[in-house]
Design a protein around this motif. Structure first.
Motif, PDB file in Angstrom:
ATOM      1  N   ALA A  44       0.823  -1.214   0.000  1.00  0.00           N
ATOM      2  CA  ALA A  44       0.000   0.000   0.000  1.00  0.00           C
ATOM      3  C   ALA A  44       0.856   1.262   0.000  1.00  0.00           C
ATOM      4  CB  ALA A  44      -0.939  -0.015   1.204  1.00  0.00           C
ATOM      5  N   SER A  45       2.018   1.210   0.653  1.00  0.00           N
ATOM      6  CA  SER A  45       2.879   2.401   0.675  1.00  0.00           C
ATOM      7  C   SER A  45       3.389   2.730  -0.724  1.00  0.00           C
ATOM      8  CB  SER A  45       4.063   2.193   1.623  1.00  0.00           C
ATOM      9  OG  SER A  45       3.623   2.211   2.970  1.00  0.00           O
ATOM     10  N   SER A  46       3.849   1.701  -1.453  1.00  0.00           N
ATOM     11  CA  SER A  46       4.301   1.932  -2.838  1.00  0.00           C
ATOM     12  C   SER A  46       3.159   2.517  -3.661  1.00  0.00           C
ATOM     13  CB  SER A  46       4.729   0.621  -3.505  1.00  0.00           C
ATOM     14  OG  SER A  46       5.759   0.007  -2.795  1.00  0.00           O
ATOM     15  N   ALA A  47       1.972   1.936  -3.495  1.00  0.00           N
ATOM     16  CA  ALA A  47       0.819   2.374  -4.269  1.00  0.00           C
ATOM     17  C   ALA A  47       0.472   3.826  -3.946  1.00  0.00           C
ATOM     18  CB  ALA A  47      -0.382   1.483  -3.966  1.00  0.00           C
ATOM     19  N   MET A  48       0.556   4.190  -2.663  1.00  0.00           N
ATOM     20  CA  MET A  48       0.192   5.549  -2.268  1.00  0.00           C
ATOM     21  C   MET A  48       1.209   6.564  -2.796  1.00  0.00           C
ATOM     22  SD  MET A  48      -2.223   7.205  -1.098  1.00  0.00           S
ATOM     23  CE  MET A  48      -3.456   6.359  -0.147  1.00  0.00           C
ATOM     24  N   VAL A  49       2.488   6.209  -2.781  1.00  0.00           N
ATOM     25  CA  VAL A  49       3.512   7.105  -3.340  1.00  0.00           C
ATOM     26  C   VAL A  49       3.238   7.306  -4.833  1.00  0.00           C
ATOM     27  CG1 VAL A  49       5.981   7.314  -3.882  1.00  0.00           C
ATOM     28  CG2 VAL A  49       5.268   6.474  -1.626  1.00  0.00           C
ATOM     29  N   PHE A  50       2.976   6.200  -5.519  1.00  0.00           N
ATOM     30  CA  PHE A  50       2.687   6.242  -6.957  1.00  0.00           C
ATOM     31  C   PHE A  50       1.454   7.123  -7.227  1.00  0.00           C
ATOM     32  CE2 PHE A  50       0.869   4.142 -10.828  1.00  0.00           C
ATOM     33  CZ  PHE A  50       1.943   4.325 -11.684  1.00  0.00           C
ATOM     34  N   ALA A  51       0.424   6.935  -6.409  1.00  0.00           N
ATOM     35  CA  ALA A  51      -0.811   7.715  -6.571  1.00  0.00           C
ATOM     36  C   ALA A  51      -0.547   9.204  -6.341  1.00  0.00           C
ATOM     37  CB  ALA A  51      -1.877   7.206  -5.597  1.00  0.00           C
ATOM     38  N   MET A  52       0.141   9.520  -5.267  1.00  0.00           N
ATOM     39  CA  MET A  52       0.357  10.931  -4.926  1.00  0.00           C
ATOM     40  C   MET A  52       1.193  11.635  -5.989  1.00  0.00           C
ATOM     41  SD  MET A  52       0.502  11.141  -0.765  1.00  0.00           S
ATOM     42  CE  MET A  52       1.558   9.775  -0.371  1.00  0.00           C
ATOM     43  N   HIS A  53       2.188  10.937  -6.521  1.00  0.00           N
ATOM     44  CA  HIS A  53       3.002  11.509  -7.599  1.00  0.00           C
ATOM     45  C   HIS A  53       2.108  11.870  -8.791  1.00  0.00           C
ATOM     46  CE1 HIS A  53       6.016  11.744 -10.823  1.00  0.00           C
ATOM     47  NE2 HIS A  53       5.283  10.869 -11.470  1.00  0.00           N
ATOM     48  N   HIS A  54       1.201  10.950  -9.143  1.00  0.00           N
ATOM     49  CA  HIS A  54       0.390  11.177 -10.336  1.00  0.00           C
ATOM     50  C   HIS A  54      -0.671  12.253 -10.145  1.00  0.00           C
ATOM     51  CE1 HIS A  54       2.212   8.509 -13.155  1.00  0.00           C
ATOM     52  NE2 HIS A  54       2.374   7.629 -12.178  1.00  0.00           N
ATOM     53  N   ILE A  55      -1.089  12.480  -8.911  1.00  0.00           N
ATOM     54  CA  ILE A  55      -2.024  13.584  -8.664  1.00  0.00           C
ATOM     55  C   ILE A  55      -1.327  14.898  -9.049  1.00  0.00           C
ATOM     56  CG2 ILE A  55      -3.320  14.827  -6.880  1.00  0.00           C
ATOM     57  CD1 ILE A  55      -3.282  12.039  -5.323  1.00  0.00           C
ATOM     58  N   GLN A  56      -0.026  14.972  -8.762  1.00  0.00           N
ATOM     59  CA  GLN A  56       0.735  16.188  -9.084  1.00  0.00           C
ATOM     60  C   GLN A  56       0.946  16.309 -10.596  1.00  0.00           C
ATOM     61  OE1 GLN A  56       0.557  17.667  -6.342  1.00  0.00           O
ATOM     62  NE2 GLN A  56       0.130  15.712  -5.346  1.00  0.00           N
ATOM     63  N   VAL A  57       1.291  15.188 -11.232  1.00  0.00           N
ATOM     64  CA  VAL A  57       1.490  15.225 -12.689  1.00  0.00           C
ATOM     65  C   VAL A  57       0.180  15.649 -13.370  1.00  0.00           C
ATOM     66  CG1 VAL A  57       2.064  13.861 -14.736  1.00  0.00           C
ATOM     67  CG2 VAL A  57       3.277  13.439 -12.593  1.00  0.00           C
ATOM     68  N   ALA A  58      -0.929  15.098 -12.890  1.00  0.00           N
ATOM     69  CA  ALA A  58      -2.229  15.425 -13.485  1.00  0.00           C
ATOM     70  C   ALA A  58      -2.530  16.916 -13.354  1.00  0.00           C
ATOM     71  CB  ALA A  58      -3.325  14.606 -12.813  1.00  0.00           C
ATOM     72  N   SER A  59      -2.156  17.498 -12.217  1.00  0.00           N
ATOM     73  CA  SER A  59      -2.417  18.929 -12.001  1.00  0.00           C
ATOM     74  C   SER A  59      -1.624  19.765 -12.990  1.00  0.00           C
ATOM     75  CB  SER A  59      -2.039  19.329 -10.575  1.00  0.00           C
ATOM     76  OG  SER A  59      -2.794  18.574  -9.656  1.00  0.00           O
TER      77      SER A  59
END
Lengths: 382, 80
Positions: free
Chosen positions: A69-84
């Motif tokens: 879950a930690s890897s997944a959350m890091v991956f998710a948070m990074h992509h929220i920034q890229v999407a912005s």
């Protein structure tokens, strides 16, 4: 997608317990995702990325979430920034160049949206941009938490437009590795999500004024940050829930094999939790697919994404999936009993349960309910 | 109508500046109106002008300035 599944299974899973126990960054899985060029998964092909949409990305978060879950959350948070950046700043020359570089070098972006003294309200800032006469700015922020701050290449965060601006007149800005220093102000020793390494930091930064988003942070939040966060987080949680249920299923099957002909009593609990998981999955996928369609709709998408009805739906998704994940994992613990409780067992669900409890706190559910309560005063559902 | 809108903003907008200093097209969010305050502004407008904003109009940009609010109210009043 096959690549992500392979990384999740072969790289993230073997280190998940160690990452959790030592509260260390899951650098093996992030390195593997980088090598597979997935840090630019959302970036359109003509800008050097993989051209994935939100739904595909959400599915990747779910698969990773099943194994770590930690890897997944890091991956998710990074992509929220890229999407912005892609949705709101790509027309700015600075960001067109930055995204090309990100696709090439596979940078990891952290976000520093929390601030000491604002009480968790992202739409309020204390820190403010200080511009000088040469087109440069200085910006310091006292952050209560920055996930993988120490491991990130670049940091995206919000601040007041200038020292005179009211607390909610915010801009969004990216600072690069050589433009900021972080001073760690505390530890990250938590119940769950330990590998996200999110301690408090003092962030001191400077940069060029061209790095400031021209779109106000308010629009970035409602159109991208909130929908992407709530959907990608929910998919990570769905991954956690799915993994726990899969362990419970393995346990029940084992019990059934030991005594063929009698249905083990735990099978009933399994049937119950499987229905909860289906409810969660359907809700998460349905909202992700609707949001993906709106994000692609160039004509009416922006208006729909910034509507109150949509904000309510996004908030409902976050609240419901963050509660369901805890409920589901808790039930799997009851099914697996002592074997689920033991950390060294094949059907251990302790890590899942601890990770699941972070869900209600990532933007507190009470705060979200309070927002929805106020939105419902004007929404007619017509 | 602008005066009534200004009075509502003064009472419910929780602006960081005096509403009298704002032009009709000034950005209310930049003047400090939060999304929570904007909900109260919507409720007060619905009460004062005896109308209901349909969901399609419950968007940030519809309430971003005094003139935008006036246009929204005009549009709804015309339909009656």
């Amino acid at each position: 997608m096959d690549t992500v599944a392979r990384i999740a299974r072969e790289v993230a899973a073997p280190f998940a317990d160690e990452v959790d126990r030592q509260a260390r960054f899951p650098h093996e899985s992030i390195e593997a995702l980088r090598k597979a060029r997935l840090m630019s998964a959302l970036v359109p092909r003509d800008r050097g990325g993989a051209g994935c949409g939100m739904e595909e990305l959400a599915a990747m978060c779910e698969i990773l979430g099943q194994h770590c879950a930690s890897s997944a959350m890091v991956f998710a948070m990074h992509h929220i920034q890229v999407a912005s950046i892609l949705r709101h700043a790509i027309t700015q020359p600075y960001y067109a160049k930055y995204i090309a570089e990100l696709a090439e070098k596979q940078y990891l972006i952290a976000s520093a949206t929390s601030e000491v003294g604002i009480g968790g309200e992202m739409r309020t800032s204390i820190c403010a941009v200080e511009r000088d006469a040469h087109g440069r700015f200085k910006l310091d922020k006292d952050c209560s938490t920055i996930s993988y701050g120490a491991q990130a290449d670049d940091i995206l965060f919000q601040a007041r437009r200038d020292a005179q601006a009211p607390s909610n007149d915010q801009i969004f800005v990216l600072v690069r590795k050589n433009e900021f220093t972080l001073t760690q102000k505390g530890a990250w020793d938590t119940l769950g999500m330990r590998g996200t390494c999110s301690p408090p930091f003092m962030l001191n930064s400077q940069g060029e004024v061209g790095q400031i988003f021209e779109t106000p942070f308010a629009d970035v939040t409602s159109e991208t940050q909130v929908p992407f966060s709530h959907i990608l987080w929910s998919n990570v949680w769905l991954g956690i829930a799915t993994a726990a249920v899969s362990r419970a299923r393995a346990f029940v099957r084992q019990q059934a094999r030991a005594k063929p002909g009698t249905t083990p009593p735990t099978a009933l609990r399994l049937a119950e939790v499987s229905s909860l998981l289906q409810t969660m999955r359907t809700n998460v996928h349905d909202v992700a697919s609707e949001c993906d369609a709106l994000m692609r709709d160039e004509k009416n998408g922006t208006a729909a994404l910034s509507s109150i009805a949509f904000a309510l739906k996004m908030n409902n998704l976050k609240v419901s999936s963050s509660q369901l994940v805890v409920q589901i994992v808790h039930q799997t613990l009851l099914i697996c009993g002592i074997m689920g409780y033991k950390n060294d067992s094949k059907v251990a669900v302790g890590r899942h349960l601890r990770d699941a409890h972070s869900a209600a706190l990532m933007v507190g559910n009470d705060r979200i309910y309070a927002t929805n309560a106020s939105l419902l005063l004007v929404l007619k559902d017509d | 109508m602008s005066d009534q809108i200004r009075a509502i903003l003064k009472e419910h907008g929780r602006l960081a500046v005096d509403v009298a200093t704002l032009a009709d097209d000034s950005d209310l969010y930049q003047a400090g109106m939060t999304s929570h305050a904007s909900v109260n502004v919507m409720l007060a407008l619905e009460g004062t002008f005896d109308l209901e904003f349909p969901d399609r109009m419950l968007r940030r940009d519809v309430f971003e300035s005094i003139s935008a609010i006036r246009n929204a109210i005009d549009e709804l009043s015309k339909g009656r």
